[in-house]
Write a protein that holds these residues in place. Structure first.
Motif, PDB file in Angstrom:
ATOM      1  N   ARG A 249     -11.831  44.136  47.257  1.00 22.82           N
ATOM      2  CA  ARG A 249     -11.582  45.119  46.171  1.00 22.82           C
ATOM      3  C   ARG A 249     -12.102  45.194  44.850  1.00 22.82           C
ATOM      4  O   ARG A 249     -12.607  45.842  44.167  1.00 22.82           O
ATOM      5  CB  ARG A 249     -10.026  45.390  45.977  1.00 22.82           C
ATOM      6  N   MET A 250     -12.247  43.918  44.545  1.00 25.09           N
ATOM      7  CA  MET A 250     -12.831  43.403  42.835  1.00 25.09           C
ATOM      8  C   MET A 250     -14.078  43.304  43.049  1.00 25.09           C
ATOM      9  O   MET A 250     -14.913  43.530  41.931  1.00 25.09           O
ATOM     10  CB  MET A 250     -11.738  42.625  42.355  1.00 25.09           C
ATOM     11  N   HIS A 251     -14.658  42.695  44.129  1.00 21.76           N
ATOM     12  CA  HIS A 251     -16.028  42.461  43.991  1.00 21.76           C
ATOM     13  C   HIS A 251     -17.044  42.593  45.204  1.00 21.76           C
ATOM     14  O   HIS A 251     -18.050  42.601  45.320  1.00 21.76           O
ATOM     15  CB  HIS A 251     -16.201  40.766  43.883  1.00 21.76           C
ATOM     16  N   GLY A 252     -16.292  43.509  45.984  1.00 19.31           N
ATOM     17  CA  GLY A 252     -17.245  44.000  47.202  1.00 19.31           C
ATOM     18  C   GLY A 252     -17.703  42.990  48.031  1.00 19.31           C
ATOM     19  O   GLY A 252     -18.891  43.303  49.044  1.00 19.31           O
ATOM     20  N   ARG A 253     -16.908  42.089  48.228  1.00 22.52           N
ATOM     21  CA  ARG A 253     -17.367  40.750  49.255  1.00 22.52           C
ATOM     22  C   ARG A 253     -16.374  40.770  50.374  1.00 22.52           C
ATOM     23  O   ARG A 253     -15.215  40.560  50.117  1.00 22.52           O
ATOM     24  CB  ARG A 253     -17.567  39.638  48.443  1.00 22.52           C
ATOM     25  N   ASP A 254     -17.097  40.508  51.557  1.00 27.13           N
ATOM     26  CA  ASP A 254     -16.281  40.093  52.754  1.00 27.13           C
ATOM     27  C   ASP A 254     -16.319  38.684  52.753  1.00 27.13           C
ATOM     28  O   ASP A 254     -17.471  38.033  52.826  1.00 27.13           O
ATOM     29  CB  ASP A 254     -16.952  40.780  53.703  1.00 27.13           C
ATOM     30  N   TRP A 255     -15.137  38.190  52.963  1.00 30.64           N
ATOM     31  CA  TRP A 255     -14.936  36.575  53.159  1.00 30.64           C
ATOM     32  C   TRP A 255     -14.524  36.800  54.647  1.00 30.64           C
ATOM     33  O   TRP A 255     -13.264  36.736  54.878  1.00 30.64           O
ATOM     34  CB  TRP A 255     -13.911  36.055  52.172  1.00 30.64           C
ATOM     35  N   ALA A 256     -15.461  36.293  55.621  1.00 32.30           N
ATOM     36  CA  ALA A 256     -15.260  36.180  57.179  1.00 32.30           C
ATOM     37  C   ALA A 256     -14.712  34.965  57.400  1.00 32.30           C
ATOM     38  O   ALA A 256     -14.999  33.946  56.899  1.00 32.30           O
ATOM     39  CB  ALA A 256     -16.422  36.429  57.909  1.00 32.30           C
ATOM     40  N   PRO A 257     -13.638  34.841  58.275  1.00 35.05           N
ATOM     41  CA  PRO A 257     -13.047  33.661  58.760  1.00 35.05           C
ATOM     42  C   PRO A 257     -14.169  32.834  59.432  1.00 35.05           C
ATOM     43  O   PRO A 257     -15.295  33.389  60.062  1.00 35.05           O
ATOM     44  CB  PRO A 257     -12.055  34.025  59.886  1.00 35.05           C
TER      45      PRO A 257
END
Length: 261
Positions: A249-257
């Motif tokens: 939400r804040m940085h548009g980054r997806d942190w994938a498992p």
């Protein structure tokens, strides 16, 4: 496949070596020579014992030695294997201390983190350090940096772990063998856009913190750990979900498992 990095460092080593300032270095040299030669062998032996009935035994190699620290690298085949490796590492640290440090002011502390060298991290060969016995491989990237950032929060007798390692442990069938403590949050340079990073300590679920009295007196974090309870699985999963939501939400980054399959 992501690599699991395991750091084992000597606590109290600077003060110990300072005892011998102006004296013969043999007073401390043998202690360190024994550690760097014997601890990797002891760890390999304990890994072999742990996976004796399995089809394959994980290979854990020394990646580098820095000062009083040895860093191992391995490629766990799954979440259960990773969790078992972490528990074996802690057991080996306790065994080594009991055998070699019983009358010395030294302790061992550990850190574990994951890095995908096919993603934002890379592995490179250092030709100047390679030999006829093989290439010397180094690893560079933000996840490598993260491991060394969180290692400064490691303490004797337990293992500091990254969020990726935590999420992998939580997905393992043997997750109940481990206990994880949330010891606060600290901002880390270049990590999570400045959002404080959780400080996570892991123990074997059957053991307790074994800090020495003077260690507790000198370190508020250790004193807090003695009063703490292991975090619930639900609480740990929510913490990970909240961090993932923040990055999206804040940085548009997806942190994938991390996938070890």
């Amino acid at each position: 496949m992501p690599r699991l990095f395991l750091s084992v460092d000597m606590a109290g080593s600077t003060e110990f070596k300072a005892r011998f300032t102006g004296q013969d270095a043999d007073g401390w040299l043998e202690v360190f020579r024994t550690f760097f030669s014997s601890f990797p062998l002891m760890l390999a032996g304990q890994i072999g014992f742990e996976f004796l009935d399995d089809d394959a035994t994980p290979s854990i190699d020394v990646w580098k030695v820095m000062g009083d620290e040895v860093v191992f690298a391995t490629e766990p085949s799954g979440a259960e294997e990773l969790t078992s490796i972490l528990l074996v590492l802690q057991r080996t640290m306790r065994m080594y201390e009991a055998r070699h440090f019983e009358e010395l002011p030294l302790r061992l502390k550990g850190t574990a983190w994951l890095a995908d060298v096919d993603g934002p991290n890379i592995q490179i060969e250092i030709p100047e350090l390679s030999s006829k016995n093989g290439a010397h491989i180094d690893y560079i990237g933000p996840d490598i940096d993260l491991g060394f950032r969180i290692s400064k929060f490691s303490r004797p007798g337990c293992l500091t772990i990254s969020l990726d390692v935590l999420e992998t442990v939580l997905s393992a069938r043997n997750a109940a063998s481990a206990a994880v403590y949330i010891m606060g949050r600290e901002p880390l340079k270049g990590v999570l856009f400045g959002r404080p990073y959780p400080i996570l300590w892991m123990l074997d679920a059957e053991t307790a913190f074994d800090f020495l009295p003077w260690e507790v007196d000198a370190d508020p974090l250790m004193a807090a750990a003695l009063r703490a309870e292991p975090a619930s699985i639900e609480g740990l999963r929510k913490m990970i979900a909240d961090m993932r939501l923040y990055l999206k939400r804040m940085h548009g980054r997806d942190w994938a498992p991390v996938s070890l399959a």
